[in-house]
Design an enzyme around this catalytic site. Structure first.
Site, PDB file in Angstrom:
ATOM      1  N   ASN A  69      56.304  79.778  92.724  1.00 28.18           N
ATOM      2  CA  ASN A  69      56.169  80.718  93.129  1.00 28.18           C
ATOM      3  C   ASN A  69      54.317  80.510  93.359  1.00 28.18           C
ATOM      4  O   ASN A  69      53.995  78.808  93.157  1.00 28.18           O
ATOM      5  CB  ASN A  69      55.422  81.676  91.467  1.00 28.18           C
ATOM      6  CG  ASN A  69      56.031  82.626  91.704  1.00 28.18           C
ATOM      7  OD1 ASN A  69      55.275  83.641  92.947  1.00 28.18           O
ATOM      8  ND2 ASN A  69      56.473  83.859  90.944  1.00 28.18           N
ATOM      9  N   ALA A  71      50.775  80.245  93.025  1.00 25.91           N
ATOM     10  CA  ALA A  71      49.754  80.093  91.910  1.00 25.91           C
ATOM     11  C   ALA A  71      50.498  78.454  90.899  1.00 25.91           C
ATOM     12  O   ALA A  71      50.317  79.287  89.703  1.00 25.91           O
ATOM     13  CB  ALA A  71      48.878  80.598  91.229  1.00 25.91           C
ATOM     14  N   SER A  72      51.757  78.542  91.228  1.00 22.05           N
ATOM     15  CA  SER A  72      52.537  77.842  89.681  1.00 22.05           C
ATOM     16  C   SER A  72      51.740  76.328  89.594  1.00 22.05           C
ATOM     17  O   SER A  72      52.335  75.561  88.720  1.00 22.05           O
ATOM     18  CB  SER A  72      53.743  77.986  90.252  1.00 22.05           C
ATOM     19  OG  SER A  72      53.895  77.437  91.362  1.00 22.05           O
ATOM     20  N   GLY A  73      50.815  75.657  90.037  1.00 17.40           N
ATOM     21  CA  GLY A  73      50.789  74.681  90.056  1.00 17.40           C
ATOM     22  C   GLY A  73      50.984  73.591  91.151  1.00 17.40           C
ATOM     23  O   GLY A  73      50.457  72.753  91.036  1.00 17.40           O
ATOM     24  N   LYS A  74      51.444  73.860  92.304  1.00 17.16           N
ATOM     25  CA  LYS A  74      52.033  72.723  92.758  1.00 17.16           C
ATOM     26  C   LYS A  74      51.286  71.771  93.237  1.00 17.16           C
ATOM     27  O   LYS A  74      51.313  70.956  93.793  1.00 17.16           O
ATOM     28  CB  LYS A  74      52.375  73.573  94.077  1.00 17.16           C
ATOM     29  CG  LYS A  74      53.830  74.380  93.481  1.00 17.16           C
ATOM     30  CD  LYS A  74      54.719  75.317  95.128  1.00 17.16           C
ATOM     31  CE  LYS A  74      53.168  76.252  95.818  1.00 17.16           C
ATOM     32  NZ  LYS A  74      52.425  77.266  94.871  1.00 17.16           N
ATOM     33  N   THR A  75      49.772  72.954  94.538  1.00 19.92           N
ATOM     34  CA  THR A  75      48.848  71.549  94.454  1.00 19.92           C
ATOM     35  C   THR A  75      48.529  71.190  93.667  1.00 19.92           C
ATOM     36  O   THR A  75      48.453  69.583  94.041  1.00 19.92           O
ATOM     37  CB  THR A  75      48.014  72.507  95.022  1.00 19.92           C
ATOM     38  OG1 THR A  75      47.911  73.454  95.648  1.00 19.92           O
ATOM     39  CG2 THR A  75      46.568  72.198  95.784  1.00 19.92           C
ATOM     40  N   THR A  76      48.041  71.222  92.427  1.00 19.09           N
ATOM     41  CA  THR A  76      47.789  70.211  91.432  1.00 19.09           C
ATOM     42  C   THR A  76      48.451  69.166  91.404  1.00 19.09           C
ATOM     43  O   THR A  76      48.201  68.578  90.812  1.00 19.09           O
ATOM     44  CB  THR A  76      47.803  71.771  90.461  1.00 19.09           C
ATOM     45  OG1 THR A  76      46.732  72.442  90.609  1.00 19.09           O
ATOM     46  CG2 THR A  76      46.719  70.637  88.967  1.00 19.09           C
ATOM     47  N   GLU A 144      54.164  70.673  99.421  1.00 18.24           N
ATOM     48  CA  GLU A 144      54.430  71.802  98.676  1.00 18.24           C
ATOM     49  C   GLU A 144      54.999  72.686 100.437  1.00 18.24           C
ATOM     50  O   GLU A 144      54.828  72.861 101.874  1.00 18.24           O
ATOM     51  CB  GLU A 144      52.550  72.221  99.304  1.00 18.24           C
ATOM     52  CG  GLU A 144      52.629  73.329  98.677  1.00 18.24           C
ATOM     53  CD  GLU A 144      51.477  73.771  98.214  1.00 18.24           C
ATOM     54  OE1 GLU A 144      51.059  74.558  97.367  1.00 18.24           O
ATOM     55  OE2 GLU A 144      50.316  72.947  98.968  1.00 18.24           O
TER      56      GLU A 144
HETATM   57  N1  ADP Z   1      49.027  74.382  83.973  1.00 16.09           N
HETATM   58  C1  ADP Z   1      47.952  74.413  83.859  1.00 16.09           C
HETATM   59  N2  ADP Z   1      47.017  75.192  83.316  1.00 16.09           N
HETATM   60  C2  ADP Z   1      46.242  76.130  83.946  1.00 16.09           C
HETATM   61  N3  ADP Z   1      45.718  75.968  85.405  1.00 16.09           N
HETATM   62  C3  ADP Z   1      46.136  75.308  86.023  1.00 16.09           C
HETATM   63  C4  ADP Z   1      47.446  74.955  85.508  1.00 16.09           C
HETATM   64  N4  ADP Z   1      48.074  73.947  86.659  1.00 16.09           N
HETATM   65  C5  ADP Z   1      47.020  74.447  87.772  1.00 16.09           C
HETATM   66  N5  ADP Z   1      45.916  75.276  87.607  1.00 16.09           N
HETATM   67  C6  ADP Z   1      45.170  76.239  87.513  1.00 16.09           C
HETATM   68  O1  ADP Z   1      45.760  77.111  88.413  1.00 16.09           O
HETATM   69  C7  ADP Z   1      45.029  77.791  89.719  1.00 16.09           C
HETATM   70  C8  ADP Z   1      46.066  77.749  90.713  1.00 16.09           C
HETATM   71  O2  ADP Z   1      47.183  76.423  90.756  1.00 16.09           O
HETATM   72  P1  ADP Z   1      47.408  75.530  92.424  1.00 16.09           P
HETATM   73  O3  ADP Z   1      47.793  73.952  91.723  1.00 16.09           O
HETATM   74  O4  ADP Z   1      46.273  75.991  93.184  1.00 16.09           O
HETATM   75  O5  ADP Z   1      48.431  76.554  92.565  1.00 16.09           O
HETATM   76  P2  ADP Z   1      49.525  76.695  93.631  1.00 16.09           P
HETATM   77  O6  ADP Z   1      49.652  75.952  95.172  1.00 16.09           O
HETATM   78  O7  ADP Z   1      50.717  75.943  93.275  1.00 16.09           O
HETATM   79  O8  ADP Z   1      49.334  77.341  94.558  1.00 16.09           O
HETATM   80  C9  ADP Z   1      44.081  76.794  90.261  1.00 16.09           C
HETATM   81  O9  ADP Z   1      42.945  77.479  89.786  1.00 16.09           O
HETATM   82  C10 ADP Z   1      44.685  75.517  89.855  1.00 16.09           C
HETATM   83  O10 ADP Z   1      43.271  74.958  88.832  1.00 16.09           O
HETATM   84  N1  LIG Z   2      56.145  81.485 103.973  1.00 14.25           N
HETATM   85  C1  LIG Z   2      54.800  81.871 103.797  1.00 14.25           C
HETATM   86  C2  LIG Z   2      54.112  80.952 102.498  1.00 14.25           C
HETATM   87  C3  LIG Z   2      52.843  81.300 101.882  1.00 14.25           C
HETATM   88  N2  LIG Z   2      52.727  83.023 101.569  1.00 14.25           N
HETATM   89  C4  LIG Z   2      51.357  83.005 100.917  1.00 14.25           C
HETATM   90  C5  LIG Z   2      51.452  83.032  99.888  1.00 14.25           C
HETATM   91  C6  LIG Z   2      49.883  82.948  99.115  1.00 14.25           C
HETATM   92  O1  LIG Z   2      49.343  83.776  99.182  1.00 14.25           O
HETATM   93  C7  LIG Z   2      49.693  81.463 100.160  1.00 14.25           C
HETATM   94  C8  LIG Z   2      49.828  79.807  99.849  1.00 14.25           C
HETATM   95  O2  LIG Z   2      50.679  80.125  98.470  1.00 14.25           O
HETATM   96  P1  LIG Z   2      50.767  78.742  97.109  1.00 14.25           P
HETATM   97  O3  LIG Z   2      50.581  77.723  97.749  1.00 14.25           O
HETATM   98  O4  LIG Z   2      48.872  79.147  96.847  1.00 14.25           O
HETATM   99  O5  LIG Z   2      51.504  78.904  96.652  1.00 14.25           O
HETATM  100  O6  LIG Z   2      50.724  81.788 101.144  1.00 14.25           O
HETATM  101  C9  LIG Z   2      53.548  83.730 103.034  1.00 14.25           C
HETATM  102  O7  LIG Z   2      52.773  84.452 102.262  1.00 14.25           O
HETATM  103  N3  LIG Z   2      54.665  83.380 103.207  1.00 14.25           N
END
Ligand code: ADP
Ligand SMILES: Nc1ccn([C@H]2C[C@H](O)[C@@H](COP(=O)(O)O)O2)c(=O)n1
Length: 272
Positions: A69, A71-76, A144
């Site tokens: 989802n 902000a699930s933590g993919k980039t991290t 990602e």
């Molecule tokens: N396990 C965790 N616990 C708390 N915060 C986290 C965790 N993993 C990531 N975050 C924070 O949550 C936010 C979203 O993480 P991010 O890795 O950018 O998610 P995604 O790439 O899936 O959108 C960032 O601010 C990140 O620092």
């Molecule tokens: N096909 C897609 C892919 C991503 N998005 C949006 C959702 C988020 O606002 C942003 C990036 O997502 P995240 O990497 O933080 O999970 O892009 C979309 O609308 N459609």
């Protein structure tokens, strides 16, 4: 502390193989980096690749897509694995989605999805395809999301929630079907970061991306349901690779620990 991780069995998507008879100009243009897999190819070729364009050497490299989802933590997660020399990491091309020749289709989509959903999703589809087809430098690639989740999760969500006109959905679907029928998009493993929508909502607020300030919890709930239907219940769309499910509601320290515990399983994708 026990950490629950599930490896869901493989069920490869088999898109219809298509024999190329024409398009000689395009084939010549692609000749440098791509080859056409013979339509009768069997051993040594990726399943489902016959009759499709495949980037040269790509069948020897492992591709892992990290799904989850917003902000699930993919980039991290990707950041963590980027420190491993045998792994190259590709994040989503979000900077492109926020700035294409001075326009911000991501912001426009959140402001008015009915009007701009197709604009963003067409560009997402193009840029994700570009990511999939870019030359792999390391033995293992972690990327990602994928062109598959772009369609099965985000386009589907817009359409099902009444925020995308049927004609826009039809056009995007035609493009997607053509791409997956004619171009080999190898995926060896999907790592699904499984979170609750509430956790994502908290992390989203903490991250505070300008365009995403309008996202309500209900939006994350819909995305979550679509991911669960696709990767866990398997009731919606074909799953293109085995799925490794990692529960991802835990704090950062515990998540990093889980990533380390799963390193071998993830890298095993390169031996498949
Ligand atoms: N396990 C965790 N616990 C708390 N915060 C986290 C965790 N993993 C990531 N975050 C924070 O949550 C936010 C979203 O993480 P991010 O890795 O950018 O998610 P995604 O790439 O899936 O959108 C960032 O601010 C990140 O620092
Ligand atoms: N096909 C897609 C892919 C991503 N998005 C949006 C959702 C988020 O606002 C942003 C990036 O997502 P995240 O990497 O933080 O999970 O892009 C979309 O609308 N459609």
């Amino acid at each position: 502390m026990s950490v629950c991780v599930t490896l869901v069995s493989a069920r490869r998507a088999v898109a219809p193989a298509c024999l190329w008879t024409g398009w000689s100009g395009w084939r010549k243009a692609c000749a440098g980096g791509f080859r056409l897999v013979p339509s009768r190819a069997r051993s040594g070729t990726r399943p489902g690749a016959a009759g499709k364009l495949l980037r040269d050497g790509e069948d020897r490299k492992a591709v892992i897509c990290v799904e989850g989802n917003i902000a699930s933590g993919k980039t991290t997660c990707l950041e963590y694995f980027s420190k491993t020399s045998s792994i190259e990491v590709l994040t989503e091309p979000i900077s492109k989605w926020r700035d294409v020749r001075g326009h911000n289709p991501l912001a426009l989509m959140y402001q008015d999805p009915l009007r701009w959903g197709i604009t963003l999703q067409t560009y997402v589809q193009l840029t994700m395809l570009d990511r999939h087809l870019s030359a792999v430098a390391a033995p293992v690639r972690m990327m990602e999301r994928s062109i598959f989740s772009a369609k099965y999760i985000f386009v589907e969500n817009l359409f099902r929630s009444g925020k995308m006109p049927e004609v826009d959905y039809a056009v995007l679907s035609e493009w997607f079907d053509w791409i997956t029928a004619n171009i080999c998009i190898p995926v060896d493993l999907i790592v699904y970061l499984q979170t609750s929508p509430q956790t994502c909502h908290e992390r989203l607020k903490q991250r505070c991306r300008e365009e995403e300030k309008v996202i309500p919890l209900e939006y994350l709930e819909s995305i979550h349901q679509l991911y669960e239907e696709w990767l866990i219940r398997r009731t919606s769309w074909p799953v293109p690779a085995p799925v490794l499910v990692i529960p991802a509601d835990h704090n950062l320290q515990r998540m990093l620990h889980q990533y380390e515990e799963n390193r071998a399983k993830i890298l095993a994708a390169s031996c498949l």
